[in-house]
Design a protein around this motif. Structure first.
Motif, mmCIF file in Angstrom:
data_model
loop_
_atom_site.group_PDB
_atom_site.id
_atom_site.type_symbol
_atom_site.label_atom_id
_atom_site.label_comp_id
_atom_site.label_asym_id
_atom_site.label_seq_id
_atom_site.Cartn_x
_atom_site.Cartn_y
_atom_site.Cartn_z
ATOM 1 N N THR A 49 0.816 -1.211 0.000
ATOM 2 C CA THR A 49 0.000 0.000 0.000
ATOM 3 C C THR A 49 0.850 1.261 0.000
ATOM 4 N N GLY A 50 0.488 2.188 -0.889
ATOM 5 C CA GLY A 50 1.142 3.493 -0.942
ATOM 6 C C GLY A 50 2.432 3.525 -1.727
ATOM 7 N N MET A 51 2.923 2.399 -2.194
ATOM 8 C CA MET A 51 4.189 2.364 -2.918
ATOM 9 C C MET A 51 3.953 2.667 -4.399
ATOM 10 N N LYS A 52 5.006 3.178 -5.070
ATOM 11 C CA LYS A 52 4.932 3.508 -6.492
ATOM 12 C C LYS A 52 6.062 2.805 -7.231
ATOM 13 N N VAL A 53 5.706 2.209 -8.366
ATOM 14 C CA VAL A 53 6.694 1.562 -9.225
ATOM 15 C C VAL A 53 6.527 2.135 -10.625
ATOM 16 N N ARG A 54 7.610 2.738 -11.147
ATOM 17 C CA ARG A 54 7.611 3.305 -12.496
ATOM 18 C C ARG A 54 8.739 2.649 -13.276
ATOM 19 N N ASP A 66 -1.234 -4.268 -3.761
ATOM 20 C CA ASP A 66 -2.171 -3.904 -2.700
ATOM 21 C C ASP A 66 -2.159 -2.391 -2.494
ATOM 22 N N GLY A 67 -3.051 -1.685 -3.176
ATOM 23 C CA GLY A 67 -3.173 -0.244 -2.979
ATOM 24 C C GLY A 67 -1.966 0.543 -3.445
ATOM 25 N N ALA A 68 -1.250 0.050 -4.425
ATOM 26 C CA ALA A 68 -0.049 0.717 -4.927
ATOM 27 C C ALA A 68 -0.305 1.284 -6.320
ATOM 28 N N ASP A 69 0.635 2.097 -6.821
ATOM 29 C CA ASP A 69 0.575 2.660 -8.172
ATOM 30 C C ASP A 69 1.671 2.031 -9.012
ATOM 31 N N LEU A 70 1.288 1.463 -10.165
ATOM 32 C CA LEU A 70 2.243 0.915 -11.112
ATOM 33 C C LEU A 70 2.084 1.660 -12.426
ATOM 34 N N GLN A 85 -7.870 -0.090 -4.102
ATOM 35 C CA GLN A 85 -7.689 1.204 -4.770
ATOM 36 C C GLN A 85 -6.333 1.329 -5.475
ATOM 37 N N ALA A 86 -5.790 0.223 -5.942
ATOM 38 C CA ALA A 86 -4.531 0.257 -6.695
ATOM 39 C C ALA A 86 -4.771 0.900 -8.052
ATOM 40 N N LYS A 87 -3.714 1.499 -8.604
ATOM 41 C CA LYS A 87 -3.783 2.115 -9.931
ATOM 42 C C LYS A 87 -2.678 1.511 -10.784
ATOM 43 N N VAL A 88 -3.082 0.944 -11.930
ATOM 44 C CA VAL A 88 -2.140 0.300 -12.834
ATOM 45 C C VAL A 88 -2.293 0.950 -14.198
ATOM 46 N N HIS A 89 -1.188 1.453 -14.759
ATOM 47 C CA HIS A 89 -1.207 2.129 -16.059
ATOM 48 C C HIS A 89 -0.076 1.577 -16.913
ATOM 49 N N ALA A 90 -0.432 0.996 -18.061
ATOM 50 C CA ALA A 90 0.573 0.419 -18.943
ATOM 51 C C ALA A 90 0.401 0.940 -20.363
#
Length: 190
Positions: A49-54, A66-70, A85-90
């Motif tokens: 939760t709360g982590m971001k991976v770019r 789990d609740g992270a942004d990718l 509430q995770a956000k995944v954008h590819a």
């Protein structure tokens, strides 16, 4: 002084350093911190939760998101689920075992093995839910928007909120169109 000819993660080997264009992590959590890598990223466990991976390449997660942004310019592959509430954008495709209460955007296709519950799915080509387990495959609640195809064994549920499906729409063009309409209204008012 060693100078790398390519971008990547330096790995110490006997008698030198090797530059891998894939960064590997056991988990992405408060211990590892957020990840911003010029190349592909492999995560053996979960993204918390709360982590971001770019990544400018692909992202592969063996566990849960789990609740992270990718965010990746390439493909994103998730072995577990996408929840909380995770956000995944590819820029490419997105695949996961299941999705619940999350947002997924794909530049090409979204493939969900089991089910998508109360989530916002947007793909510029197609969305396929339940392709690996048709008996459990379902798209319930939330929304699914794709240009060419939305396929699922079960769509909606009587005990759930409304499930919205739009086919033949391009989410990026639709957003740009709304921006232009707002700009026209502003300029007319001025």
């Amino acid at each position: 002084l060693l100078w790398a000819a390519v971008k990547g993660q330096p790995v110490s080997v006997p008698r030198g350093v090797l530059v891998e264009q894939v960064a590997s992590f056991k988990n992405v959590d408060m211990t590892s911190g957020n990840v911003d890598f010029d190349g592909s990223v492999t995560i053996e466990g979960d993204v918390m939760t709360g982590m971001k991976v770019r990544a400018t390449g692909d992202i592969m997660v063996a566990g849960m998101v789990d609740g992270a942004d990718l965010w990746a310019k390439g493909n994103i592959q998730i072995g577990g689920g996408v929840i909380a509430q995770a956000k995944v954008h590819a820029g490419g495709s997105v695949s996961a075992r299941f999705v619940e209460n999350s947002q997924i955007f794909s530049g090409t296709a979204i493939a969900i093995d089991d089910m998508a519950l109360q989530s916002d799915l947007q793909a510029l080509n197609q969305i396929v839910v339940g392709h690996k387990s048709p008996q459990r495959g379902r798209l319930v609640g939330g929304s699914a928007r794709a240009m060419m195809l939305v396929r699922t064994p079960t769509l909606g549920a009587a005990s759930s909120s409304v499930t919205t499906v739009q086919v033949g729409v391009n989410p990026e063009l639709e957003a740009r169109y709304k921006e232009l309409l707002a700009l026209m209204d502003k300029q007319t008012a001025d």
